[in-house]
Each structure stands twice: as C-alpha cells, then as structure tokens.
Design a protein around this motif. Structure first.
Motif, short mmCIF file in Angstrom:
data_model
loop_
_atom_site.label_atom_id
_atom_site.label_comp_id
_atom_site.label_asym_id
_atom_site.label_seq_id
_atom_site.Cartn_x
_atom_site.Cartn_y
_atom_site.Cartn_z
N ALA A 33 6.15 -9.16 -0.46
CA ALA A 33 7.23 -9.36 0.60
C ALA A 33 7.18 -11.05 0.73
O ALA A 33 6.35 -11.56 0.25
CB ALA A 33 6.59 -9.13 2.05
N VAL A 34 8.28 -11.41 1.32
CA VAL A 34 8.73 -12.73 1.40
C VAL A 34 9.13 -13.03 2.86
O VAL A 34 9.39 -11.96 3.40
CB VAL A 34 9.58 -13.40 0.45
CG1 VAL A 34 9.14 -13.33 -1.02
CG2 VAL A 34 10.72 -12.58 0.40
N GLY A 35 9.19 -14.12 3.34
CA GLY A 35 9.52 -14.43 4.73
C GLY A 35 10.06 -15.78 4.91
O GLY A 35 10.02 -16.36 4.10
N GLY A 55 13.15 -4.95 0.01
CA GLY A 55 14.19 -5.02 1.10
C GLY A 55 14.34 -3.97 1.97
O GLY A 55 15.03 -3.87 2.78
N GLY A 56 13.54 -2.75 1.71
CA GLY A 56 13.83 -1.87 2.38
C GLY A 56 13.37 -1.75 3.85
O GLY A 56 13.72 -1.01 4.87
N THR A 57 12.03 -2.98 4.28
CA THR A 57 11.57 -3.00 5.47
C THR A 57 11.74 -4.51 6.13
O THR A 57 11.35 -5.21 5.20
CB THR A 57 10.41 -2.49 5.53
OG1 THR A 57 10.36 -1.28 5.34
CG2 THR A 57 9.77 -2.62 6.94
N THR A 58 12.23 -4.57 7.40
CA THR A 58 12.12 -6.08 7.84
C THR A 58 11.42 -6.18 9.16
O THR A 58 11.38 -4.97 9.89
CB THR A 58 13.69 -6.60 7.93
OG1 THR A 58 14.37 -5.84 8.63
CG2 THR A 58 14.21 -6.85 6.63
N ASN A 59 10.80 -7.30 9.51
CA ASN A 59 10.19 -7.37 10.67
C ASN A 59 10.52 -8.74 11.04
O ASN A 59 10.63 -9.65 10.33
CB ASN A 59 8.77 -7.00 10.69
CG ASN A 59 8.54 -5.69 10.63
OD1 ASN A 59 8.67 -4.79 11.49
ND2 ASN A 59 8.14 -5.06 9.64
#
Length: 113
Positions: A33-35, A55-59
């Motif tokens: 993951a990256v952010g 890219g399937g999940t974002t928060n």
C-alpha cells in the motif's frame, strides 16, 4: 531515486481543487500500500489517505473523506491525490508515503481566501 518526488501543490482559494502527483521508486511500490500524509506548521505529520497495492481499497482520514481521492498507477510508479472542496484547514505540506524509501520534500498546499 531514493525518495518520492511530490508535485502539484500551490495556492488555491477555499472550495478549489488541486491534483497532487508523486513519482516514486522502490522494490515495495508495486507490492504494498501507498499513501499520503500532510504536515502543517508546528504540527505533527498526519495520515491523509491510503490505497492498496492494486488500488482496490482506499481509506481516508475523517477530515478529508468525501473530498479527496487517492489513486495509483503501478506501471508508472505514480500515486495521486485529487483534492476537491479545499478548506483552509487543508493547508500543509503534503507527502507521499512509499514503504521502503525515505520521505520526499513534499509539496506545499495553501488554501486561502
């Protein structure tokens, strides 16, 4: 490169939009993951958004939820942050987070009327 290179910041009026970009490298970029984080003067760096490997999940942090959108392009080794409905409270230096490499210099976002 040994650190991300953020770009796209600038001065914008409240309610405006900016799109931040981060060019990154590193073995873990495409497998983790990256952010995005941000840091206002005199304050600790705070988490803003994260996106999973594919890219399937974002928060998102509560303060930006519904206004910011994080995305990534693994082939180009890029991560983006689309920021809409910007508020003065969003003023900060924005940094992308990539596991395994150092923090970059960040890009300044200033929201002011």
């Amino acid at each position: 490169q040994v650190q991300p290179v953020e770009s796209g910041g600038g001065l914008v009026q409240p309610g405006g939009s900016l799109r931040l970009s981060c060019a990154a490298s590193g073995r873990l970029f495409s497998i983790d993951a990256v952010g995005w984080y941000r840091q206002a003067p005199g304050k600790e760096r705070e988490w803003v958004a994260i996106i999973t490997r594919d890219g399937g999940t974002t928060n998102y942090a509560g303060a930006v939820k519904g206004r910011f959108t994080i995305s990534r392009d693994n082939a180009k080794m890029m991560v983006y942050l689309q920021m809409n409905s910007l508020k003065p409270e969003d003023t900060a230096v924005y940094y992308c987070y990539v596991p395994g490499i150092n923090w970059g210099q960040g890009t300044q976002v200033t929201v002011s009327s």
